[in-house]
Design an enzyme around this catalytic site. Sequence first.
Site, PDB file in Angstrom:
ATOM      1  N   MET A   1       0.775  -1.190   0.000  1.00  6.44           N
ATOM      2  CA  MET A   1       0.000   0.000   0.000  1.00  6.44           C
ATOM      3  C   MET A   1       0.823   1.264   0.000  1.00  6.44           C
ATOM      4  O   MET A   1       0.251   2.322  -0.085  1.00  6.44           O
ATOM      5  CB  MET A   1      -0.991  -0.128   1.120  1.00  6.44           C
ATOM      6  CG  MET A   1      -1.194   0.877   2.203  1.00  6.44           C
ATOM      7  SD  MET A   1       0.028   1.870   2.941  1.00  6.44           S
ATOM      8  CE  MET A   1       0.855   0.774   4.001  1.00  6.44           C
ATOM      9  N   PRO A   2       2.147   1.195  -0.007  1.00 11.87           N
ATOM     10  CA  PRO A   2       2.866   2.462  -0.135  1.00 11.87           C
ATOM     11  C   PRO A   2       2.721   3.014  -1.545  1.00 11.87           C
ATOM     12  O   PRO A   2       2.599   2.261  -2.507  1.00 11.87           O
ATOM     13  CB  PRO A   2       4.313   2.082   0.151  1.00 11.87           C
ATOM     14  CG  PRO A   2       4.406   0.666  -0.284  1.00 11.87           C
ATOM     15  CD  PRO A   2       3.069   0.057   0.054  1.00 11.87           C
ATOM     16  N   PHE A   3       2.706   4.337  -1.641  1.00 14.18           N
ATOM     17  CA  PHE A   3       2.753   5.005  -2.936  1.00 14.18           C
ATOM     18  C   PHE A   3       4.085   5.720  -2.990  1.00 14.18           C
ATOM     19  O   PHE A   3       4.418   6.491  -2.093  1.00 14.18           O
ATOM     20  CB  PHE A   3       1.595   5.993  -3.085  1.00 14.18           C
ATOM     21  CG  PHE A   3       1.620   6.730  -4.385  1.00 14.18           C
ATOM     22  CD1 PHE A   3       1.242   6.107  -5.557  1.00 14.18           C
ATOM     23  CD2 PHE A   3       2.037   8.050  -4.433  1.00 14.18           C
ATOM     24  CE1 PHE A   3       1.279   6.778  -6.766  1.00 14.18           C
ATOM     25  CE2 PHE A   3       2.072   8.741  -5.639  1.00 14.18           C
ATOM     26  CZ  PHE A   3       1.690   8.094  -6.809  1.00 14.18           C
ATOM     27  N   ASP A  37       3.097  -5.568  -3.583  1.00 16.12           N
ATOM     28  CA  ASP A  37       2.478  -4.298  -3.195  1.00 16.12           C
ATOM     29  C   ASP A  37       3.348  -3.151  -3.713  1.00 16.12           C
ATOM     30  O   ASP A  37       4.112  -2.536  -2.972  1.00 16.12           O
ATOM     31  CB  ASP A  37       2.346  -4.244  -1.675  1.00 16.12           C
ATOM     32  CG  ASP A  37       1.498  -3.085  -1.189  1.00 16.12           C
ATOM     33  OD1 ASP A  37       1.061  -2.267  -2.012  1.00 16.12           O
ATOM     34  OD2 ASP A  37       1.288  -3.001   0.037  1.00 16.12           O
ATOM     35  N   THR A  72       4.495   7.665   0.463  1.00 16.65           N
ATOM     36  CA  THR A  72       3.281   7.863   1.253  1.00 16.65           C
ATOM     37  C   THR A  72       2.816   6.491   1.710  1.00 16.65           C
ATOM     38  O   THR A  72       2.705   5.565   0.894  1.00 16.65           O
ATOM     39  CB  THR A  72       2.176   8.532   0.411  1.00 16.65           C
ATOM     40  OG1 THR A  72       2.662   9.773  -0.087  1.00 16.65           O
ATOM     41  CG2 THR A  72       0.929   8.785   1.254  1.00 16.65           C
TER      42      THR A  72
END
Length: 127
Positions: A1-3, A37, A72
Amino acid sequence: MPFVRIDALGADGDRLDALGRAVHDAMVETIGFPPDDRFQVLTGHDGTSSALRYDNYLGIQRDDGIVYIAITMRSGRPPAQKRALYRRIAELAHAYAGTESRNVFIVLTENESIDWSFGHGVAQYDT
């Protein structure tokens, strides 16, 4: 889920790919993100039509090998884990892309579960 967004001066596709792998591998190793991810935006700047600006803030002598990495992710990681992440990114950026650690600038922004939608207009992490 990191951007992740990576901006590098004078970077071709191979260097951008290497930097993306370095960041991803470091996040998998130090924070425990799943290997699949991966959400990244990789941008090379030619210095003319697009550029990156930097100085020698805090006495760090940067040059045109500069790489800006913005991550993020959801909040909750302890400071020691974040320090390990920064260190590992710098190590792998050097190993994979030849980027000197002095040229690796990282900013980490945290948010909450409700701040994510992975598709279909749904907040998948919202409980």
